[in-house]
Design a protein around this motif. Sequence first.
Motif, PDB file in Angstrom:
ATOM      1  N   ASP A 280       0.832  -1.197   0.000  1.00 59.85           N
ATOM      2  CA  ASP A 280       0.000   0.000   0.000  1.00 59.85           C
ATOM      3  C   ASP A 280       0.870   1.252   0.000  1.00 59.85           C
ATOM      4  O   ASP A 280       1.928   1.295   0.655  1.00 59.85           O
ATOM      5  CB  ASP A 280      -0.898   0.042   1.245  1.00 59.85           C
ATOM      6  CG  ASP A 280      -2.008  -0.996   1.214  1.00 59.85           C
ATOM      7  OD1 ASP A 280      -2.185  -1.614   0.153  1.00 59.85           O
ATOM      8  OD2 ASP A 280      -2.672  -1.196   2.257  1.00 59.85           O
ATOM      9  N   ILE A 281       0.415   2.253  -0.729  1.00 61.70           N
ATOM     10  CA  ILE A 281       1.083   3.553  -0.705  1.00 61.70           C
ATOM     11  C   ILE A 281       0.136   4.548  -0.039  1.00 61.70           C
ATOM     12  O   ILE A 281      -0.997   4.739  -0.492  1.00 61.70           O
ATOM     13  CB  ILE A 281       1.459   4.021  -2.126  1.00 61.70           C
ATOM     14  CG1 ILE A 281       2.511   3.067  -2.735  1.00 61.70           C
ATOM     15  CG2 ILE A 281       2.003   5.452  -2.088  1.00 61.70           C
ATOM     16  CD1 ILE A 281       2.907   3.413  -4.144  1.00 61.70           C
ATOM     17  N   GLU A 283      -0.153   8.251   2.817  1.00 63.13           N
ATOM     18  CA  GLU A 283       0.514   9.451   3.305  1.00 63.13           C
ATOM     19  C   GLU A 283       0.698   9.376   4.813  1.00 63.13           C
ATOM     20  O   GLU A 283      -0.101   8.770   5.527  1.00 63.13           O
ATOM     21  CB  GLU A 283      -0.293  10.710   2.962  1.00 63.13           C
ATOM     22  CG  GLU A 283      -0.069  11.218   1.559  1.00 63.13           C
ATOM     23  CD  GLU A 283      -0.555  12.647   1.396  1.00 63.13           C
ATOM     24  OE1 GLU A 283      -1.301  13.132   2.277  1.00 63.13           O
ATOM     25  OE2 GLU A 283      -0.184  13.280   0.392  1.00 63.13           O
ATOM     26  N   SER A 330       4.808  10.633   1.272  1.00 65.33           N
ATOM     27  CA  SER A 330       4.189   9.400   0.783  1.00 65.33           C
ATOM     28  C   SER A 330       5.103   8.245   1.139  1.00 65.33           C
ATOM     29  O   SER A 330       6.332   8.337   0.978  1.00 65.33           O
ATOM     30  CB  SER A 330       3.997   9.460  -0.737  1.00 65.33           C
ATOM     31  OG  SER A 330       3.021  10.406  -1.085  1.00 65.33           O
ATOM     32  N   VAL A 331       4.516   7.166   1.621  1.00 64.09           N
ATOM     33  CA  VAL A 331       5.302   5.990   2.004  1.00 64.09           C
ATOM     34  C   VAL A 331       4.649   4.728   1.462  1.00 64.09           C
ATOM     35  O   VAL A 331       3.430   4.671   1.261  1.00 64.09           O
ATOM     36  CB  VAL A 331       5.436   5.879   3.546  1.00 64.09           C
ATOM     37  CG1 VAL A 331       6.296   6.994   4.109  1.00 64.09           C
ATOM     38  CG2 VAL A 331       4.073   5.873   4.209  1.00 64.09           C
ATOM     39  N   LYS A 332       5.476   3.758   1.219  1.00 64.14           N
ATOM     40  CA  LYS A 332       4.996   2.445   0.792  1.00 64.14           C
ATOM     41  C   LYS A 332       5.144   1.483   1.966  1.00 64.14           C
ATOM     42  O   LYS A 332       6.175   1.465   2.645  1.00 64.14           O
ATOM     43  CB  LYS A 332       5.795   1.939  -0.400  1.00 64.14           C
ATOM     44  CG  LYS A 332       5.307   0.600  -0.945  1.00 64.14           C
ATOM     45  CD  LYS A 332       6.089   0.199  -2.193  1.00 64.14           C
ATOM     46  CE  LYS A 332       5.569  -1.128  -2.756  1.00 64.14           C
ATOM     47  NZ  LYS A 332       6.301  -1.511  -4.000  1.00 64.14           N
ATOM     48  N   SER A 346       8.695   2.698   3.388  1.00 67.15           N
ATOM     49  CA  SER A 346       9.725   3.184   2.462  1.00 67.15           C
ATOM     50  C   SER A 346       9.225   4.456   1.780  1.00 67.15           C
ATOM     51  O   SER A 346       8.098   4.516   1.294  1.00 67.15           O
ATOM     52  CB  SER A 346      10.049   2.132   1.411  1.00 67.15           C
ATOM     53  OG  SER A 346      10.943   2.663   0.439  1.00 67.15           O
ATOM     54  N   ILE A 347      10.084   5.454   1.793  1.00 65.99           N
ATOM     55  CA  ILE A 347       9.798   6.678   1.033  1.00 65.99           C
ATOM     56  C   ILE A 347      10.354   6.537  -0.379  1.00 65.99           C
ATOM     57  O   ILE A 347       9.697   6.879  -1.362  1.00 65.99           O
ATOM     58  CB  ILE A 347      10.413   7.906   1.726  1.00 65.99           C
ATOM     59  CG1 ILE A 347       9.692   8.182   3.059  1.00 65.99           C
ATOM     60  CG2 ILE A 347      10.314   9.141   0.817  1.00 65.99           C
ATOM     61  CD1 ILE A 347      10.286   9.329   3.860  1.00 65.99           C
ATOM     62  N   THR A 350       8.445   5.151  -3.323  1.00 64.05           N
ATOM     63  CA  THR A 350       7.376   5.956  -3.940  1.00 64.05           C
ATOM     64  C   THR A 350       7.954   7.026  -4.870  1.00 64.05           C
ATOM     65  O   THR A 350       7.196   7.778  -5.497  1.00 64.05           O
ATOM     66  CB  THR A 350       6.529   6.661  -2.854  1.00 64.05           C
ATOM     67  OG1 THR A 350       7.332   7.658  -2.196  1.00 64.05           O
ATOM     68  CG2 THR A 350       6.019   5.662  -1.842  1.00 64.05           C
ATOM     69  N   SER A 359      13.801  -2.399  -3.035  1.00 59.62           N
ATOM     70  CA  SER A 359      13.856  -2.141  -1.594  1.00 59.62           C
ATOM     71  C   SER A 359      14.714  -3.180  -0.906  1.00 59.62           C
ATOM     72  O   SER A 359      14.786  -4.342  -1.334  1.00 59.62           O
ATOM     73  CB  SER A 359      12.440  -2.169  -1.006  1.00 59.62           C
ATOM     74  OG  SER A 359      11.693  -1.090  -1.524  1.00 59.62           O
TER      75      SER A 359
END
Length: 393
Positions: A280-281, A283, A330-332, A346-347, A350, A359
Amino acid sequence: MTEEFNESMINDIKEGDKITGEVQSLEDKQVIVHVNGGKFNGIIPISQLSTHHIDNPSDAVNVGDEIEAYVTKVELDDENETGAYILSKRQLETEKSYDYLQEKLDSNETIEAKVTEVVKGGLVVDVGQRGFIPASLISTDFIEDFSHFDGQVLELKVEELDPENNRVILSRKAVQEVENAKKKDQLLQSLTEGDVIEGKVARLTNFGAFIDIGGVDGLVHVSELAHEHVKTPEDVVAIGDDVKVKIKSIDKDSERISLSIKDTLPSPFESIRGEFNEGDIIEGKVVRLTSFGAFVEIKAGVQGLVHISEISHKHIGTPGEVLEAGDIVSVKVLGVDVENERISLSIKATLPNEDVVESDDETTKSYLDTSDDEEDNPTLGDVFGDKLKDFKF
């Protein structure tokens, strides 16, 4: 004959003597007493019957009572060869009262006394004479209205005696302080780390809230008030609130108790089960930076770690080169472990990059699998930073 009469009187009972006698009759403003061994009867004016104001002699004595009194004057009628002893029962009572009170003051013992009057500056009590409790010595707590003390019997300590100025100062507060110290010691001995107990918010500071847990105050640091980030204690609690707290640590010697409200609340991680999944991505908000990465809040009270290797495609020495607390990013989601309350984010995943690098799965796995005592796990210093320096009582 007159000279012989006067001489016999001088050698009989004189001013300043202490006499005993029996009350013969009660008149409107005085009492007649048969004085044992005396040539005449004694007279006690109503003002000298008691250390307290009375309206009628019967409020102080009855016919047939055996009493003691001081002779304040000997009145002689030379012409009729008669006389009377003017007596004071009040003077004797006052003297006995001072002796009694001095003994209690010297031995640091308490006394009991009834409140006879509530005045603007405190309480008037009966201690064999008029005693006074100033407002500042009535209680360890602030009391605005003293009226409910009228008629009560209070346990007191003698604070000050000044016979020359008829000054008797007493303290109820001193008794309470001793009682409170005993209760505090008993409470400290009964508490155990991990206990969940009830308390009341006593006062607030910029670094937390002090909770009264039964005569002892414990501190809930601002970081322990809620799962989510709290800017000031006033945002979460108010003075007088009843709260449930968990005892985190106790130092019985210094009487310091560390408490947590947060630990009594359901974990916000329970509410995200199934809400966030790998890939998922979303905020989030950067809430703090450490040497090994950045913590990002993705939901109130829920933070995930962006490891330093997951911040940028470029090599960076510290997270602060790229991020600041308060940044919206935004992060994953790389992994979620609800049971251990860990989320790896993870920034860089994205962000576009011509030389896309996958990653770092080993880093993600390391964070999700790290136990609490391993080096990569954030320490209290990492989590709270400079806030810990304010942690004091």
